[in-house]
Scaffold this motif. Sequence first.
Motif, PDB file in Angstrom:
ATOM      1  N   UNK A  42       0.894  -1.263  -0.007  1.00  0.00           N
ATOM      2  CA  UNK A  42       0.091   0.002   0.098  1.00  0.00           C
ATOM      3  C   UNK A  42       0.912   1.295  -0.031  1.00  0.00           C
ATOM      4  N   UNK A  43       0.657   2.206  -0.975  1.00  0.00           N
ATOM      5  CA  UNK A  43       1.670   3.348  -1.199  1.00  0.00           C
ATOM      6  C   UNK A  43       1.357   4.143   0.166  1.00  0.00           C
ATOM      7  N   UNK A  44       2.436   4.815   0.581  1.00  0.00           N
ATOM      8  CA  UNK A  44       2.301   5.635   1.736  1.00  0.00           C
ATOM      9  C   UNK A  44       1.599   6.856   1.455  1.00  0.00           C
ATOM     10  N   UNK A  45       1.378   7.225   0.302  1.00  0.00           N
ATOM     11  CA  UNK A  45       0.694   8.408  -0.051  1.00  0.00           C
ATOM     12  C   UNK A  45      -0.662   8.318  -0.314  1.00  0.00           C
ATOM     13  N   UNK A  46      -1.009   7.668  -1.415  1.00  0.00           N
ATOM     14  CA  UNK A  46      -2.610   7.469  -1.716  1.00  0.00           C
ATOM     15  C   UNK A  46      -2.932   6.100  -1.469  1.00  0.00           C
ATOM     16  N   UNK A  47      -2.420   5.221  -0.570  1.00  0.00           N
ATOM     17  CA  UNK A  47      -3.281   3.998  -0.298  1.00  0.00           C
ATOM     18  C   UNK A  47      -3.823   3.023  -1.539  1.00  0.00           C
ATOM     19  N   UNK A  48      -3.038   2.925  -2.427  1.00  0.00           N
ATOM     20  CA  UNK A  48      -3.186   1.983  -3.757  1.00  0.00           C
ATOM     21  C   UNK A  48      -2.155   1.132  -3.769  1.00  0.00           C
ATOM     22  N   UNK A  49      -2.517   0.170  -4.433  1.00  0.00           N
ATOM     23  CA  UNK A  49      -1.543  -0.930  -4.508  1.00  0.00           C
ATOM     24  C   UNK A  49      -0.295  -0.841  -5.455  1.00  0.00           C
ATOM     25  N   UNK A  50       0.764  -1.119  -4.654  1.00  0.00           N
ATOM     26  CA  UNK A  50       2.093  -0.796  -5.402  1.00  0.00           C
ATOM     27  C   UNK A  50       2.396  -1.620  -6.367  1.00  0.00           C
ATOM     28  N   UNK A  51       1.879  -2.988  -6.100  1.00  0.00           N
ATOM     29  CA  UNK A  51       2.249  -4.036  -6.953  1.00  0.00           C
ATOM     30  C   UNK A  51       1.710  -4.005  -8.484  1.00  0.00           C
ATOM     31  N   UNK A  52       0.882  -2.879  -8.627  1.00  0.00           N
ATOM     32  CA  UNK A  52       0.363  -2.713  -9.863  1.00  0.00           C
ATOM     33  C   UNK A  52       1.268  -1.618 -10.610  1.00  0.00           C
ATOM     34  N   UNK A  53       2.348  -1.216 -10.069  1.00  0.00           N
ATOM     35  CA  UNK A  53       3.243  -0.229 -10.680  1.00  0.00           C
ATOM     36  C   UNK A  53       4.478  -0.818 -11.267  1.00  0.00           C
TER      37      UNK A  53
END
Length: 105
Positions: A42-53
């Motif tokens: 979980x991104x510490x900024x926007x709470x979205x999945x980092x594994x999709x990056x």
Amino acid sequence: MSYVKVCPLAEIPADGALGVEIDDTPVALVRSGDDVYAVNDICSHAEVSLSEGEVYNGTIECWLHGSCFDLRSGKPTNPPATQPVATYKVKVEDGDVYVSLGSDD
């Protein structure tokens, strides 16, 4: 320190990431070159999945706002994120990936 068997190494894309849950903790397993890392998914900024990056140069990039996180330290390498994500110990044995959520400090 206890490790949990998560998945076969082959399930993690080369220079990519796989999102998994370990004991209700979202974890991004990341392959960068020959190395495997585990960071909180979980991104510490926007709470979205980092594994999709995207994964490149030892970092993973949040797909939403472009913050990159160092896979070794979890620290953001550019804004807008200012807080690090947790990192976890990883080992690969017999083609399987194991992760420890515990700290050995």
